[in-house]
Write a protein that holds these residues in place. Structure first.
Motif, PDB file in Angstrom:
ATOM      1  N   UNK A   1       0.933  -1.065  -0.229  1.00  0.00           N
ATOM      2  CA  UNK A   1       0.314   0.169   0.031  1.00  0.00           C
ATOM      3  C   UNK A   1       0.943   1.325  -0.008  1.00  0.00           C
ATOM      4  N   UNK A   2       1.863   1.019   0.787  1.00  0.00           N
ATOM      5  CA  UNK A   2       2.638   2.253   1.024  1.00  0.00           C
ATOM      6  C   UNK A   2       3.253   2.727  -0.773  1.00  0.00           C
ATOM      7  N   UNK A   3       4.007   1.666  -1.244  1.00  0.00           N
ATOM      8  CA  UNK A   3       4.833   1.424  -1.969  1.00  0.00           C
ATOM      9  C   UNK A   3       3.899   2.314  -3.328  1.00  0.00           C
ATOM     10  N   UNK A   4       2.716   1.707  -3.501  1.00  0.00           N
ATOM     11  CA  UNK A   4       1.810   2.042  -4.619  1.00  0.00           C
ATOM     12  C   UNK A   4       0.780   3.397  -4.494  1.00  0.00           C
ATOM     13  N   UNK A   5       1.201   3.875  -2.706  1.00  0.00           N
ATOM     14  CA  UNK A   5       0.899   5.300  -2.955  1.00  0.00           C
ATOM     15  C   UNK A   5       1.630   6.364  -2.574  1.00  0.00           C
ATOM     16  N   UNK A   6       3.211   5.344  -3.316  1.00  0.00           N
ATOM     17  CA  UNK A   6       4.082   6.745  -2.830  1.00  0.00           C
ATOM     18  C   UNK A   6       4.606   7.341  -1.773  1.00  0.00           C
ATOM     19  N   UNK A   7       4.322   6.473  -0.349  1.00  0.00           N
ATOM     20  CA  UNK A   7       4.470   6.896   0.333  1.00  0.00           C
ATOM     21  C   UNK A   7       5.727   6.418   0.461  1.00  0.00           C
ATOM     22  N   UNK A   8       6.643   7.201   1.860  1.00  0.00           N
ATOM     23  CA  UNK A   8       8.046   6.613   2.518  1.00  0.00           C
ATOM     24  C   UNK A   8       7.853   5.395   2.825  1.00  0.00           C
ATOM     25  N   UNK A   9       8.320   4.515   2.808  1.00  0.00           N
ATOM     26  CA  UNK A   9       9.191   3.202   3.653  1.00  0.00           C
ATOM     27  C   UNK A   9       9.417   3.563   4.847  1.00  0.00           C
TER      28      UNK A   9
ATOM     29  N   UNK B   1      13.829   1.326  17.439  1.00  0.00           N
ATOM     30  CA  UNK B   1      15.057   1.840  16.833  1.00  0.00           C
ATOM     31  C   UNK B   1      16.341   1.274  17.612  1.00  0.00           C
ATOM     32  N   UNK B   2      16.755   0.501  18.270  1.00  0.00           N
ATOM     33  CA  UNK B   2      17.794  -0.147  19.057  1.00  0.00           C
ATOM     34  C   UNK B   2      18.607  -1.023  18.312  1.00  0.00           C
ATOM     35  N   UNK B   3      20.105  -0.895  18.213  1.00  0.00           N
ATOM     36  CA  UNK B   3      20.386  -1.199  18.011  1.00  0.00           C
ATOM     37  C   UNK B   3      21.082  -3.295  18.539  1.00  0.00           C
TER      38      UNK B   3
ATOM     39  N   UNK C   1      14.908  -7.818  16.638  1.00  0.00           N
ATOM     40  CA  UNK C   1      13.183  -6.752  15.576  1.00  0.00           C
ATOM     41  C   UNK C   1      13.200  -5.940  15.663  1.00  0.00           C
ATOM     42  N   UNK C   2      14.459  -4.816  15.911  1.00  0.00           N
ATOM     43  CA  UNK C   2      14.086  -3.978  14.724  1.00  0.00           C
ATOM     44  C   UNK C   2      15.333  -3.855  13.922  1.00  0.00           C
ATOM     45  N   UNK C   3      16.477  -4.768  13.018  1.00  0.00           N
ATOM     46  CA  UNK C   3      16.390  -5.092  11.900  1.00  0.00           C
ATOM     47  C   UNK C   3      15.525  -6.071  11.636  1.00  0.00           C
ATOM     48  N   UNK C   4      14.989  -6.994  12.177  1.00  0.00           N
ATOM     49  CA  UNK C   4      13.803  -7.725  10.842  1.00  0.00           C
ATOM     50  C   UNK C   4      13.151  -6.292  10.992  1.00  0.00           C
ATOM     51  N   UNK C   5      12.510  -5.300  11.838  1.00  0.00           N
ATOM     52  CA  UNK C   5      11.492  -4.085  11.192  1.00  0.00           C
ATOM     53  C   UNK C   5      12.129  -3.462   9.407  1.00  0.00           C
ATOM     54  N   UNK C   6      13.509  -3.112   9.672  1.00  0.00           N
ATOM     55  CA  UNK C   6      13.990  -2.343   8.542  1.00  0.00           C
ATOM     56  C   UNK C   6      14.274  -3.144   7.679  1.00  0.00           C
TER      57      UNK C   6
ATOM     58  N   UNK D   1      12.914  -2.450   4.225  1.00  0.00           N
ATOM     59  CA  UNK D   1      13.642  -2.776   3.136  1.00  0.00           C
ATOM     60  C   UNK D   1      14.087  -0.729   3.282  1.00  0.00           C
ATOM     61  N   UNK D   2      14.626  -0.401   4.721  1.00  0.00           N
ATOM     62  CA  UNK D   2      15.157   1.175   4.552  1.00  0.00           C
ATOM     63  C   UNK D   2      17.240   0.780   5.606  1.00  0.00           C
ATOM     64  N   UNK D   3      17.747   1.395   5.733  1.00  0.00           N
ATOM     65  CA  UNK D   3      18.595   0.941   6.548  1.00  0.00           C
ATOM     66  C   UNK D   3      19.085   1.866   7.815  1.00  0.00           C
ATOM     67  N   UNK D   4      18.809   0.824   8.541  1.00  0.00           N
ATOM     68  CA  UNK D   4      19.570   0.998  10.389  1.00  0.00           C
ATOM     69  C   UNK D   4      19.353   3.192  10.556  1.00  0.00           C
ATOM     70  N   UNK D   5      20.591   3.177   9.459  1.00  0.00           N
ATOM     71  CA  UNK D   5      20.412   5.290   9.633  1.00  0.00           C
ATOM     72  C   UNK D   5      19.545   5.933   9.642  1.00  0.00           C
ATOM     73  N   UNK D   6      19.091   5.059   8.600  1.00  0.00           N
ATOM     74  CA  UNK D   6      18.113   6.311   7.922  1.00  0.00           C
ATOM     75  C   UNK D   6      16.414   6.249   8.438  1.00  0.00           C
ATOM     76  N   UNK D   7      16.211   4.850   8.942  1.00  0.00           N
ATOM     77  CA  UNK D   7      15.508   4.368  10.041  1.00  0.00           C
ATOM     78  C   UNK D   7      15.673   5.733  11.146  1.00  0.00           C
ATOM     79  N   UNK D   8      17.333   5.208  11.907  1.00  0.00           N
ATOM     80  CA  UNK D   8      16.821   5.941  13.265  1.00  0.00           C
ATOM     81  C   UNK D   8      16.355   7.623  12.834  1.00  0.00           C
ATOM     82  N   UNK D   9      17.620   7.944  12.010  1.00  0.00           N
ATOM     83  CA  UNK D   9      16.851  10.050  12.157  1.00  0.00           C
ATOM     84  C   UNK D   9      15.478   9.725  11.574  1.00  0.00           C
TER      85      UNK D   9
END
Length: 432
Positions: free
Chosen positions: A128-136, A384-386, A390-395, A399-407
């Protein structure tokens, strides 16, 4: 001498866990036993450890039965109609999509497992997010906020750990937090909705956007079970279990045990199927139960030997005059960022008992420190905790990077903690 021994024991446990030299279960039980032997009091290990295990047994039982209970219901399709309803109601409007994401995550996260929640929610909503061009990153942020607030529930890992560390029944710790949790839940929903509105502007769409929503095709419809009597009974069972627990009609462990019995009888009438259902979900709870019992050994030895009391007394003496009354607020504000540096076992089982002891010696209710801690430490902080898998499963699923997710997510998760801290102060939960 006892204070120094207690400090060295806690530092050794922290070092062993954070450097991954020892598993939390081994560190929490083994290092205090060794310390007691070195102090010449090794013959008392059995007495102190047994007392600690007895204290944590109800919470370990609650966690075990809660995991099995929600696992059985998830397999029975409890969440499938909810996924369908959210997808159907969220189409075309980013604000609805983010609000639906928050609601769906909150419902699915009733089982207290971040990994399970992420595996159910992210794959269902990412298209849904990808179809809507929303930020992952927005998807990961909203799911993280909802799961973080949900982690405050009494069967969530942080709250169970806090109650175990402070040797108090979990509902005694959590009950005053109910209005704070509800406020945090409402604030999370509002922030999710507002982020969706902001996303509408970013992607340059009006509220009546051209249909980018994702509808369920016939294949999806076949996967989702129709509402039948078993589903209705499952929903009523969840409501009954939570009501019995929150009203203290039944102890949490007994409430979840009763719920598990009903869930097994309704969804798996056959004895073999019942055994297979328990065997499927039991292993996921065994490690946590083992850690809780090991934490009981830790608190039993540290408390029975006098190490914890001596350390707390020394710590209280080092506090500036009048500073103790501010401890709960300080802990609450710092709780979320501390999730980046301490995993839940090292914080709740090594640091929280000392903070609680210092507060107690200074005339502050130790439980207020525990309640302050669960406002952020591995609740809003865990997504957001490394230090949590579960954090790494979430990102990974997003399909995003940890640093981007944390920021992207840090500010909103921290804001939730600050808002709940304000509510806790207003309701008199962490300050008299």
């Amino acid at each position: 001498m006892l204070a120094l021994a207690g400090l060295l024991t806690i530092l050794a446990i922290l070092a062993a866990i954070l450097t991954k030299r020892l598993s939390p279960m081994v560190a929490l039980a083994g290092i205090p036993m060794l310390a007691l032997i070195l102090l010449g009091d090794g013959m008392a290990i059995g007495e102190y450890a047994s007392a600690g295990i007895i204290t944590v047994a109800p919470m370990a039982a609650m966690f075990l039965f809660a995991i099995i209970f929600f696992g059985i219901l998830a397999d029975a399709g409890l969440f499938a109609p909810v996924v369908k309803a959210v997808i159907g109601a969220s189409r075309n409007r980013p604000a609805r999509i983010t609000l639906g994401t928050a609601l769906l995550t909150s419902i699915v996260h009733l089982d207290g497992s971040g990994a399970t929640t992420f595996m159910i929610v992210i794959p269902a909503l990412l298209p849904i997010y990808e179809r809507a061009r929303m930020d992952r990153r927005l998807l990961a942020c909203v799911v993280g906020m909802a799961a973080g607030v949900g982690n405050m529930l009494p069967w969530g890992g942080p709250t169970i750990r806090a109650a175990t560390a402070l040797e108090t029944p979990v509902m005694t710790l959590f009950a005053p937090l109910v209005p704070v949790y509800l406020f945090g839940f409402a604030a999370m929903l509002f922030i999710s909705w507002w982020l969706g509105r902001r996303e509408t502007s970013r992607i340059g769409k009006t509220e009546e956007a051209d249909g980018f929503g994702l509808s369920l095709d016939s294949a999806d419809q076949d996967v989702l079970p129709p509402i039948r009597w078993r589903y209705i009974v499952n929903v009523l069972t969840v409501v009954a279990v939570i009501a019995a627990m929150l009203t203290t009609w039944l102890p949490p462990a007994i409430a979840f045990l009763a719920g598990t019995i009903v869930a097994l009888l309704v969804n798996h009438p056959d004895v073999t199927a019942q055994r297979e259902a328990v065997e499927k979900h039991g292993p996921g709870a065994v490690m946590m139960v083992g850690i809780l019992f090991a934490a009981g050994v830790f608190t039993g030895i540290m408390g029975g030997s006098g190490m914890l009391a001596a350390l707390a007394e020394k710590g209280a003496g080092l506090l500036p005059e009048g500073a103790a009354s501010s401890m709960p607020v300080i802990v609450a504000v710092l709780s979320m960022p501390l999730s980046l540096f301490f995993d839940p076992d090292s914080f709740y089982f090594s640091i929280l008992p000392v903070l609680g002891g210092i507060a107690g010696h200074a005339g502050v209710d130790p439980l207020s420190i525990g309640r302050a801690a669960v406002l952020g430490q591995m609740t809003t902080g865990f997504p957001i905790s490394p230090l949590t898998p579960a954090t790494f499963l979430l990102i990974g699923l997003s399909r995003i990077e940890l640093a981007d997710h944390q920021r992207y997510s840090f500010f909103w998760l921290f804001l939730l903690t600050l808002l709940m801290t304000g509510a806790a102060i207003l309701f008199g939960v962490i300050l008299p």
